[in-house]
Design a protein around this motif. Structure first.
Motif, PDB file in Angstrom:
ATOM      1  N   GLN A   1      -0.784 -33.113  -0.977  1.00 53.29           N
ATOM      2  CA  GLN A   1       0.876 -33.500  -0.887  1.00 53.29           C
ATOM      3  C   GLN A   1       1.464 -32.841  -1.713  1.00 53.29           C
ATOM      4  O   GLN A   1       2.715 -32.572  -1.740  1.00 53.29           O
ATOM      5  N   LEU A   2       0.992 -33.326  -3.213  1.00 56.83           N
ATOM      6  CA  LEU A   2       1.479 -32.791  -4.386  1.00 56.83           C
ATOM      7  C   LEU A   2       1.831 -31.381  -4.278  1.00 56.83           C
ATOM      8  O   LEU A   2       2.918 -30.662  -4.559  1.00 56.83           O
ATOM      9  N   ILE A   3       1.515 -30.535  -3.094  1.00 59.09           N
ATOM     10  CA  ILE A   3       1.190 -28.625  -3.079  1.00 59.09           C
ATOM     11  C   ILE A   3       2.350 -28.429  -2.808  1.00 59.09           C
ATOM     12  O   ILE A   3       2.549 -28.800  -1.372  1.00 59.09           O
TER      13      ILE A   3
ATOM     14  N   LYS B   1      -9.145 -17.077 -10.499  1.00 58.45           N
ATOM     15  CA  LYS B   1      -7.856 -17.450 -11.540  1.00 58.45           C
ATOM     16  C   LYS B   1      -7.268 -17.581  -9.896  1.00 58.45           C
ATOM     17  O   LYS B   1      -6.720 -16.973  -9.218  1.00 58.45           O
ATOM     18  N   ASP B   2      -6.284 -19.398 -10.318  1.00 58.23           N
ATOM     19  CA  ASP B   2      -5.694 -19.245  -9.249  1.00 58.23           C
ATOM     20  C   ASP B   2      -4.348 -19.848  -9.826  1.00 58.23           C
ATOM     21  O   ASP B   2      -3.884 -20.600 -10.842  1.00 58.23           O
ATOM     22  N   ILE B   3      -3.040 -19.005  -9.639  1.00 59.30           N
ATOM     23  CA  ILE B   3      -2.046 -19.134  -9.917  1.00 59.30           C
ATOM     24  C   ILE B   3      -0.911 -19.855  -9.181  1.00 59.30           C
ATOM     25  O   ILE B   3       0.062 -20.479 -10.214  1.00 59.30           O
ATOM     26  N   LEU B   4      -1.926 -20.408  -7.806  1.00 60.53           N
ATOM     27  CA  LEU B   4      -0.540 -21.074  -7.214  1.00 60.53           C
ATOM     28  C   LEU B   4      -0.382 -22.276  -6.904  1.00 60.53           C
ATOM     29  O   LEU B   4       0.016 -23.327  -7.032  1.00 60.53           O
ATOM     30  N   ILE B   5      -2.303 -23.121  -6.553  1.00 60.27           N
ATOM     31  CA  ILE B   5      -2.350 -24.706  -6.238  1.00 60.27           C
ATOM     32  C   ILE B   5      -2.597 -24.824  -8.138  1.00 60.27           C
ATOM     33  O   ILE B   5      -2.339 -26.224  -8.239  1.00 60.27           O
TER      34      ILE B   5
ATOM     35  N   THR C   1      -0.182 -27.119 -10.445  1.00 63.30           N
ATOM     36  CA  THR C   1       0.550 -28.221  -9.335  1.00 63.30           C
ATOM     37  C   THR C   1      -0.563 -28.991  -9.965  1.00 63.30           C
ATOM     38  O   THR C   1      -0.342 -30.348  -9.816  1.00 63.30           O
ATOM     39  N   ARG C   2      -1.848 -29.083  -9.595  1.00 65.02           N
ATOM     40  CA  ARG C   2      -3.151 -30.126  -9.183  1.00 65.02           C
ATOM     41  C   ARG C   2      -3.612 -30.412 -10.882  1.00 65.02           C
ATOM     42  O   ARG C   2      -4.250 -31.703 -10.900  1.00 65.02           O
ATOM     43  N   ALA C   3      -2.948 -29.537 -11.651  1.00 59.94           N
ATOM     44  CA  ALA C   3      -3.799 -29.371 -12.754  1.00 59.94           C
ATOM     45  C   ALA C   3      -3.169 -30.985 -13.431  1.00 59.94           C
ATOM     46  O   ALA C   3      -3.723 -31.805 -14.811  1.00 59.94           O
TER      47      ALA C   3
ATOM     48  N   SER D   1     -12.782 -28.271  -9.447  1.00 56.49           N
ATOM     49  CA  SER D   1     -12.962 -28.263  -7.868  1.00 56.49           C
ATOM     50  C   SER D   1     -12.986 -29.113  -6.699  1.00 56.49           C
ATOM     51  O   SER D   1     -11.967 -30.136  -6.614  1.00 56.49           O
ATOM     52  N   GLY D   2     -12.019 -28.129  -5.531  1.00 61.50           N
ATOM     53  CA  GLY D   2     -11.601 -28.794  -4.418  1.00 61.50           C
ATOM     54  C   GLY D   2     -10.173 -29.548  -4.781  1.00 61.50           C
ATOM     55  O   GLY D   2      -9.745 -28.778  -5.114  1.00 61.50           O
ATOM     56  N   SER D   3      -9.932 -30.934  -4.858  1.00 60.51           N
ATOM     57  CA  SER D   3      -8.835 -31.478  -5.312  1.00 60.51           C
ATOM     58  C   SER D   3      -8.612 -31.467  -6.225  1.00 60.51           C
ATOM     59  O   SER D   3      -8.212 -32.595  -6.734  1.00 60.51           O
ATOM     60  N   GLY D   4     -10.071 -31.825  -6.897  1.00 57.84           N
ATOM     61  CA  GLY D   4     -10.004 -32.725  -7.906  1.00 57.84           C
ATOM     62  C   GLY D   4     -10.916 -34.163  -8.046  1.00 57.84           C
ATOM     63  O   GLY D   4     -10.671 -34.056  -6.959  1.00 57.84           O
ATOM     64  N   PRO D   5     -10.599 -34.742  -9.223  1.00 57.81           N
ATOM     65  CA  PRO D   5     -10.216 -34.654 -10.706  1.00 57.81           C
ATOM     66  C   PRO D   5     -11.409 -33.498 -11.419  1.00 57.81           C
ATOM     67  O   PRO D   5     -10.922 -33.351 -12.272  1.00 57.81           O
ATOM     68  N   SER D   6     -13.173 -33.446 -10.177  1.00 52.88           N
ATOM     69  CA  SER D   6     -14.055 -32.588 -10.857  1.00 52.88           C
ATOM     70  C   SER D   6     -13.144 -30.367 -11.150  1.00 52.88           C
ATOM     71  O   SER D   6     -12.126 -30.952 -10.514  1.00 52.88           O
ATOM     72  N   VAL D   7     -13.405 -30.603 -12.197  1.00 48.02           N
ATOM     73  CA  VAL D   7     -13.854 -29.171 -12.702  1.00 48.02           C
ATOM     74  C   VAL D   7     -14.513 -28.726 -12.851  1.00 48.02           C
ATOM     75  O   VAL D   7     -16.069 -29.290 -12.947  1.00 48.02           O
ATOM     76  N   VAL D   8     -15.036 -27.589 -12.827  1.00 47.39           N
ATOM     77  CA  VAL D   8     -15.767 -26.570 -13.139  1.00 47.39           C
ATOM     78  C   VAL D   8     -15.451 -24.818 -13.882  1.00 47.39           C
ATOM     79  O   VAL D   8     -14.632 -24.521 -13.617  1.00 47.39           O
ATOM     80  N   ALA D   9     -16.828 -24.814 -15.030  1.00 51.34           N
ATOM     81  CA  ALA D   9     -16.285 -23.839 -15.351  1.00 51.34           C
ATOM     82  C   ALA D   9     -17.842 -22.142 -14.552  1.00 51.34           C
ATOM     83  O   ALA D   9     -19.035 -23.012 -14.047  1.00 51.34           O
ATOM     84  N   ILE D  10     -17.505 -21.390 -14.461  1.00 49.62           N
ATOM     85  CA  ILE D  10     -18.410 -20.607 -13.582  1.00 49.62           C
ATOM     86  C   ILE D  10     -18.616 -19.577 -14.955  1.00 49.62           C
ATOM     87  O   ILE D  10     -18.588 -18.801 -15.737  1.00 49.62           O
ATOM     88  N   THR D  11     -20.271 -19.249 -14.920  1.00 48.62           N
ATOM     89  CA  THR D  11     -20.827 -19.034 -15.986  1.00 48.62           C
ATOM     90  C   THR D  11     -21.904 -18.135 -15.562  1.00 48.62           C
ATOM     91  O   THR D  11     -22.559 -17.594 -14.561  1.00 48.62           O
TER      92      THR D  11
END
Lengths: 331, 331
Positions: free
Chosen positions: B210-212, B248-252, B255-257, B281-291
């Motif tokens: 809804q925040l988006i 890189k996500d400049i759109l979502i 807001t979600r952060a 990750s998804g709608s959060g709050p999990s975060v993901v680092a890609i290595t």
């Protein structure tokens, strides 16, 4: 230099002017920007039409325009205003040889201006490719690209790479980003054949851009980027069904189609006669049908042209595979 | 049937109930939806965490829940309300064997609910994969997918496939379109390793959606779809630099952060310690680092968890390659 070029990366290039060729003839291809669903990021080069540049070395330093044909007198002959000569001059300046090198340019345009087929891009790419060949090809295509983009800035007011990138690299190109410019070559499925029709009506690129709204619904953007991602995957997988499902533009086409007479009638003709997809080439008014068979493409181009003629619109039609080579030296 | 399923495509499937297995244990993986830049269209499965379903055949027809662990009592035991049992029942009804087949389900959740890791998707996929295996695998994954999507509709209110598709197919999946559902498997570069951290704060998916804002700038959408196209190309080309430039996500994200404490601090830690990319990750709050290295991923997960602990936030950390298999039968 009155341009936006950062030419640091050319530092150290050494040109042996004793080996400079006396003359070269180059063809550079027209391009279908956007590739229907990929607004501002995708594009491909075609086999025809395209522009031709003949460049000759002269004693007197400087870049001059000897002749332009096929432009109905619309392009400037003043070498500082003509984008082809201006970009060639930028390149000579960047290589620190402008005071020593003179060339004269003949530009033979074999495609309409303002057609949505990357007319200015084909001319600029032909000119820059020609001077590079004459100098012994000191620059890679990656190194030539910024000069081509600068040509688009001079010609169109904004430095979009979506026509010059496929015109220069050949094949299908993706502009991942513009700052910094990041161009990726995407595989061209072997059976793709494009039927391009240019209806002779006037749609200036600037007007076509201004018509587009600056905000879009997120849900429509998601639909569009699903299709873009689907198309890129399909090109790698050579999956023609997925190409057909993905090549749909729900965001830009509804607005730009307003400026193109008979657009939806042409679309119906194309899809009814076997096109995988149909849409606008660049900002129009040219349209493109994507097929996987040359006969199908020819039939569609013929039927669309006949339909336009019935509606008193003259047109040009071109049937072409994806041109994977890009510019080439003639003879 | 009180669901949105069109099961015409199952017509003619014949199930030999004499060969039905007495018991099966299935693991289905957590998933990272969006894959940072591909909001609502991309996702991948991980090796861990995931959910486990034990399914046993019973004399009495009907689907019952015997036990759920790991959910802190948050999931319904009523088989008509629990999405796992409800979806299994839908499948039995669609195959016209609901009056003859009884199963009892144990669901062991090994991952947090509401974490942005596709918790409901993993459970639903595990349940549906289990019943299909017990019946002799009459359905392909393509045929199972609509039931998984229906489970998401029951669990989340909307039938998004962005978690169930990678959980069921394994690997990286692209949802090209939703009507009709069009899912494409994308190659998984071998060296990719994800570090996933779940900070134990509550971000319900509905709030995060809804925040988006429902409108976005076209120029931002173009930037986003350039990155999406770049990522898809990079996955096919196994080009890790391009993966880093594209994810890189400049759109979502901006807001979600807001809903994720320490988001930008975690991002800085990840990027400073060798991550190709970092995001929600998804709608959060999990975060993901890609290595592209397991040690780098472990180090990043450890440092992020230590940073969260300093800020009095408990967390779980998982390091995993892309899980190309999807659900699997255990022992």
């Amino acid at each position: 230099m009155a341009n936006n070029l950062n030419v640091e990366y050319l530092k150290g290039k050494v040109i042996d002017l004793d080996k400079m060729l006396p003359e070269v003839r180059v063809f550079a291809p027209a391009t279908v920007a956007n590739m229907i669903c990929g607004f501002d990021i995708l594009g491909f080069a075609v086999e025809q039409p395209g522009d031709e540049v003949i460049m000759r070395r002269k004693e007197q330093p400087g870049v001059t325009i000897k002749q332009i044909t096929g432009d109905d007198g619309r392009l400037p002959l003043d070498p500082s205003k003509n984008t082809v000569s201006a970009c060639v001059q930028y390149l000579l300046q960047a290589l620190n040889i402008a005071s020593k090198v003179g060339v004269e340019i003949e530009l033979h345009k074999h495609m309409p201006i303002g057609s949505g087929l990357g007319s200015s891009a084909a001319s600029t790419v032909a000119g820059l490719f020609a001077i590079n060949v004459m100098l012994g090809s000191p620059l890679t295509k990656e190194e030539l690209l910024p000069f081509c983009v600068e040509g688009e800035r001079l010609a169109c007011g904004t430095g979009h790479a979506d026509n010059v990138a496929p015109a220069l690299y050949g094949g299908i190109t993706l502009i991942r980003g513009n700052e910094p410019l990041d161009v990726i070559s995407i595989p061209s499925p072997k059976e793709l054949v494009a039927a391009v029709v240019f209806p002779q009506v006037d749609v200036p690129t600037r007007d076509a851009r201004q018509l587009i709204k600056d905000k879009v619904l997120l849900k429509d953007a998601v639909t569009q980027w699903g299709n873009i991602a689907g198309l890129v995957a399909a090109l790698f997988m050579e999956d023609y069904d997925l190409i057909a499902r993905s090549m749909k533009d729900i965001l830009i086409e509804p607005t730009r189609a307003i400026l193109i007479p008979q657009f939806y009638e042409m679309k119906e003709i194309a899809l009814q006669h076997g096109a995988l997809s149909f849409g606008i080439s660049g900002s129009g008014p040219s349209v493109v049908a994507i097929t996987r068979d040359e006969q199908i493409a020819k039939n569609i181009a013929d039927r669309i042209q006949a339909h336009l003629k019935e509606n008193e619109i003259e047109s040009f039609g071109y049937v072409s595979k994806v041109n994977v080579e890009g510019p080439r030296v003639l003879n």
